[in-house]
Scaffold this motif. Structure first.
Motif, PDB file in Angstrom:
ATOM      1  N   GLN A 191     -44.523 -35.352  -7.759  1.00  0.00           N
ATOM      2  CA  GLN A 191     -45.041 -36.169  -8.874  1.00  0.00           C
ATOM      3  C   GLN A 191     -43.909 -37.008  -9.478  1.00  0.00           C
ATOM      4  N   CYS A 192     -43.170 -37.721  -8.642  1.00  0.00           N
ATOM      5  CA  CYS A 192     -42.006 -38.490  -9.098  1.00  0.00           C
ATOM      6  C   CYS A 192     -42.313 -39.266 -10.372  1.00  0.00           C
ATOM      7  N   ASP A 193     -41.588 -38.955 -11.419  1.00  0.00           N
ATOM      8  CA  ASP A 193     -41.725 -39.662 -12.704  1.00  0.00           C
ATOM      9  C   ASP A 193     -43.149 -39.645 -13.249  1.00  0.00           C
ATOM     10  N   GLY A 194     -44.001 -38.820 -12.722  1.00  0.00           N
ATOM     11  CA  GLY A 194     -45.390 -38.793 -13.182  1.00  0.00           C
ATOM     12  C   GLY A 194     -46.205 -39.985 -12.702  1.00  0.00           C
ATOM     13  N   SER A 195     -45.580 -40.871 -11.928  1.00  0.00           N
ATOM     14  CA  SER A 195     -46.280 -42.106 -11.536  1.00  0.00           C
ATOM     15  C   SER A 195     -46.679 -42.133 -10.080  1.00  0.00           C
ATOM     16  N   VAL A 196     -46.322 -41.089  -9.353  1.00  0.00           N
ATOM     17  CA  VAL A 196     -46.728 -40.972  -7.952  1.00  0.00           C
ATOM     18  C   VAL A 196     -47.436 -39.618  -7.835  1.00  0.00           C
ATOM     19  N   GLY A 197     -48.534 -39.592  -7.102  1.00  0.00           N
ATOM     20  CA  GLY A 197     -49.218 -38.332  -6.876  1.00  0.00           C
ATOM     21  C   GLY A 197     -50.153 -37.945  -8.006  1.00  0.00           C
ATOM     22  N   THR A 232     -56.427 -41.462 -10.025  1.00  0.00           N
ATOM     23  CA  THR A 232     -56.784 -41.902  -8.673  1.00  0.00           C
ATOM     24  C   THR A 232     -55.516 -42.469  -8.019  1.00  0.00           C
ATOM     25  N   LEU A 233     -55.504 -42.490  -6.710  1.00  0.00           N
ATOM     26  CA  LEU A 233     -54.267 -42.825  -6.000  1.00  0.00           C
ATOM     27  C   LEU A 233     -54.428 -44.058  -5.118  1.00  0.00           C
ATOM     28  N   ASP A 234     -53.379 -44.862  -5.083  1.00  0.00           N
ATOM     29  CA  ASP A 234     -53.292 -46.025  -4.197  1.00  0.00           C
ATOM     30  C   ASP A 234     -52.124 -45.806  -3.231  1.00  0.00           C
ATOM     31  N   ALA A 235     -52.325 -46.074  -1.969  1.00  0.00           N
ATOM     32  CA  ALA A 235     -51.205 -45.958  -1.021  1.00  0.00           C
ATOM     33  C   ALA A 235     -51.445 -46.820   0.202  1.00  0.00           C
ATOM     34  N   MET A 236     -50.356 -47.204   0.835  1.00  0.00           N
ATOM     35  CA  MET A 236     -50.455 -47.934   2.109  1.00  0.00           C
ATOM     36  C   MET A 236     -49.241 -47.591   2.977  1.00  0.00           C
ATOM     37  N   ILE A 237     -49.417 -47.847   4.263  1.00  0.00           N
ATOM     38  CA  ILE A 237     -48.291 -47.678   5.192  1.00  0.00           C
ATOM     39  C   ILE A 237     -48.446 -48.719   6.290  1.00  0.00           C
ATOM     40  N   GLN A 238     -47.326 -49.316   6.702  1.00  0.00           N
ATOM     41  CA  GLN A 238     -47.390 -50.389   7.706  1.00  0.00           C
ATOM     42  C   GLN A 238     -46.357 -50.160   8.795  1.00  0.00           C
ATOM     43  N   ASP A 239     -46.779 -50.446  10.006  1.00  0.00           N
ATOM     44  CA  ASP A 239     -45.927 -50.346  11.186  1.00  0.00           C
ATOM     45  C   ASP A 239     -45.348 -51.742  11.474  1.00  0.00           C
ATOM     46  N   GLY A 240     -44.033 -51.862  11.406  1.00  0.00           N
ATOM     47  CA  GLY A 240     -43.394 -53.167  11.559  1.00  0.00           C
ATOM     48  C   GLY A 240     -43.349 -53.671  12.989  1.00  0.00           C
ATOM     49  N   THR A 241     -43.794 -52.865  13.944  1.00  0.00           N
ATOM     50  CA  THR A 241     -43.843 -53.321  15.335  1.00  0.00           C
ATOM     51  C   THR A 241     -45.195 -53.960  15.638  1.00  0.00           C
ATOM     52  N   ASP A 268     -43.589 -46.036 -12.334  1.00  0.00           N
ATOM     53  CA  ASP A 268     -42.706 -46.297 -11.215  1.00  0.00           C
ATOM     54  C   ASP A 268     -43.467 -45.920  -9.963  1.00  0.00           C
ATOM     55  N   THR A 269     -43.468 -46.825  -9.039  1.00  0.00           N
ATOM     56  CA  THR A 269     -44.126 -46.571  -7.768  1.00  0.00           C
ATOM     57  C   THR A 269     -43.073 -46.305  -6.723  1.00  0.00           C
ATOM     58  N   ILE A 270     -43.360 -45.457  -5.733  1.00  0.00           N
ATOM     59  CA  ILE A 270     -42.447 -45.422  -4.594  1.00  0.00           C
ATOM     60  C   ILE A 270     -42.925 -46.399  -3.529  1.00  0.00           C
ATOM     61  N   SER A 271     -42.028 -47.319  -3.171  1.00  0.00           N
ATOM     62  CA  SER A 271     -42.229 -48.177  -2.004  1.00  0.00           C
ATOM     63  C   SER A 271     -40.988 -48.019  -1.148  1.00  0.00           C
ATOM     64  N   MET A 272     -41.192 -47.743   0.111  1.00  0.00           N
ATOM     65  CA  MET A 272     -40.066 -47.345   0.977  1.00  0.00           C
ATOM     66  C   MET A 272     -40.092 -48.111   2.283  1.00  0.00           C
ATOM     67  N   ILE A 273     -38.909 -48.441   2.787  1.00  0.00           N
ATOM     68  CA  ILE A 273     -38.778 -49.053   4.101  1.00  0.00           C
ATOM     69  C   ILE A 273     -37.844 -48.170   4.924  1.00  0.00           C
ATOM     70  N   ALA A 274     -38.227 -47.886   6.166  1.00  0.00           N
ATOM     71  CA  ALA A 274     -37.371 -47.097   7.054  1.00  0.00           C
ATOM     72  C   ALA A 274     -37.012 -47.924   8.282  1.00  0.00           C
ATOM     73  N   ALA A 320     -40.737 -49.476   9.482  1.00  0.00           N
ATOM     74  CA  ALA A 320     -42.030 -49.208   8.843  1.00  0.00           C
ATOM     75  C   ALA A 320     -41.827 -49.296   7.335  1.00  0.00           C
ATOM     76  N   ALA A 321     -42.931 -49.447   6.610  1.00  0.00           N
ATOM     77  CA  ALA A 321     -42.849 -49.505   5.147  1.00  0.00           C
ATOM     78  C   ALA A 321     -44.091 -48.853   4.566  1.00  0.00           C
ATOM     79  N   GLY A 322     -43.988 -48.396   3.326  1.00  0.00           N
ATOM     80  CA  GLY A 322     -45.154 -47.797   2.679  1.00  0.00           C
ATOM     81  C   GLY A 322     -44.981 -47.726   1.179  1.00  0.00           C
ATOM     82  N   THR A 323     -46.087 -47.444   0.520  1.00  0.00           N
ATOM     83  CA  THR A 323     -46.125 -47.390  -0.949  1.00  0.00           C
ATOM     84  C   THR A 323     -47.065 -46.264  -1.354  1.00  0.00           C
ATOM     85  N   SER A 324     -46.721 -45.557  -2.431  1.00  0.00           N
ATOM     86  CA  SER A 324     -47.663 -44.603  -3.007  1.00  0.00           C
ATOM     87  C   SER A 324     -47.514 -44.583  -4.518  1.00  0.00           C
ATOM     88  N   THR A 325     -48.631 -44.563  -5.217  1.00  0.00           N
ATOM     89  CA  THR A 325     -48.605 -44.627  -6.680  1.00  0.00           C
ATOM     90  C   THR A 325     -49.918 -44.102  -7.248  1.00  0.00           C
TER      91      THR A 325
END
Ligand code: SD4
Length: 321
Positions: free
Chosen positions: A48-54, A66-75, A184-190, A198-203
């Motif tokens: 529950q990072c900062d109460g703003s995710v999860g 309620t939750l919003d999330a996405m994930i994308q494959d950069g290939t 605060d949302t987590i958005s991450m790129i690996a 790849a990239a994704g977001t969860s909030t």
């Protein structure tokens, strides 16, 4: 660039546990960039990072999270997303199931829940004692009569009916609605050692929103965006405004046109500031070599990264433009 593999995401503090988890997973060759992003965002959902995710954060007017999330494959550029997901905690993993098990990109609300349950995810209550109490206190204090429409809302149901905030000359209606608190949302790129991305977001979005509100998080090009030929981007901030500009799409296209990551991020933020000088925004941008930059407005934004042989995650603080 710290070198590959690399993970980079919005925010420091509790979000660095997600950076570490994703980075360490990438040291095992069988972990894909997509796996790392899913693991990193899941880590924040569970913590529950900062109460703003999860679960348990940003209750809407019905006091439901309620939750919003996405994930994308950069290939492949495939992306999967869920919007206003109800009663399921594992938003980014459900988004990944949308990516992998369907030909669709975005599922919403109860239908996203049905899909999650059919795919083996557990139904769980996303409300906590804290989220219920803070929501009830807000509704008791702030569901204001709408003088323009000459109605008084019933806080037992919702704070509606609604009128555009700009029409509110009483200053009472809507002022506290939909404004994220401690958001605060987590958005991450690996970046995988082999160069795939790849990239994704969860909030859990914005507090006190009108039920059904979907933010920028699950929108490809807004919450995050990645094209392994170029680079990736992750966003956080006032999604109601940011999603009008697709800032992550803009930033990645800026990279494609030859801008450095820092310049690409600043340009994307400036495009929003031109119309919304007050917008709170933060975006982190990384090219496919691992060079990175960030820009924000309205607050001091931070981002975290770990790559190459770094022993720990580094947090970068970005002053507002
Ligand atoms: C939203 N972008 O739903 C999210 C909230 C957020 O920092 O990132 N707040 O609008």
């Amino acid at each position: 660039s710290p070198g590959l593999p690399m993970v980079i995401n919005t925010w420091g503090g509790p979000f660095t546990a997600a950076t570490d988890a994703a980075y360490l997973s990438l040291l095992k060759p069988e972990t894909s960039a997509l796996d790392a992003v899913e693991l990193g965002c899941s880590t924040c959902e569970a913590n529950q990072c900062d109460g703003s995710v999860g679960f348990g954060g940003s209750p809407d007017e019905n006091c439901e999270t309620t939750l919003d999330a996405m994930i994308q494959d950069g290939t492949t550029m495939k992306s999967g997303a869920v919007a206003a997901l109800r009663r399921v905690k594992d938003a980014v993993s459900v988004a990944r199931a949308v990516l992998e098990h369907t030909t669709h990109t975005l599922l919403a609300g109860d239908f996203a829940t049905d899909f999650a349950l059919a795919n083996g995810f557990a139904a769980q209550n996303l409300t906590t004692a804290d989220s219920a109490a803070s929501c009830a206190a807000w509704k008791a204090a702030s569901c204001q009569p709408n003088y323009r429409l000459n109605v008084t809302p019933d806080p037992a149901t919702s704070c509606g009916p609604y009128a555009p905030e700009v029409l509110d000359d009483e200053g009472g209606l809507g002022l506290e609605r939909g404004k994220p608190e401690g958001h605060d949302t987590i958005s991450m790129i690996a970046l995988h050692a082999q160069g795939t991305m790849a990239a994704g977001t969860s909030t859990n979005g914005a507090s006190r929103k009108v039920p059904g509100r979907v933010g920028d998080g699950p929108i490809t090009g807004s919450g995050s965006y990645v094209d392994g030929d170029v680079g990736g981007c992750g966003a956080t901030g006032d999604g109601d405004i940011m999603m009008r500009f697709l800032p992550c799409y803009q930033a990645v296209e800026n990279l494609r046109l030859g801008m450095a990551p820092q310049q690409a991020a600043e340009d994307a933020v400036r495009r929003m500031l031109r119309k919304y000088p007050e917008v709170q925004s933060g975006i982190v941008v990384v090219n496919n070599k691992g060079d990175h930059g960030g820009a924000g407005s309205g607050w001091t934004f931070t981002y975290a990264y770990r790559g190459g042989t770094m022993n720990e995650t580094v947090v970068v603080s970005v002053l507002p433009i």
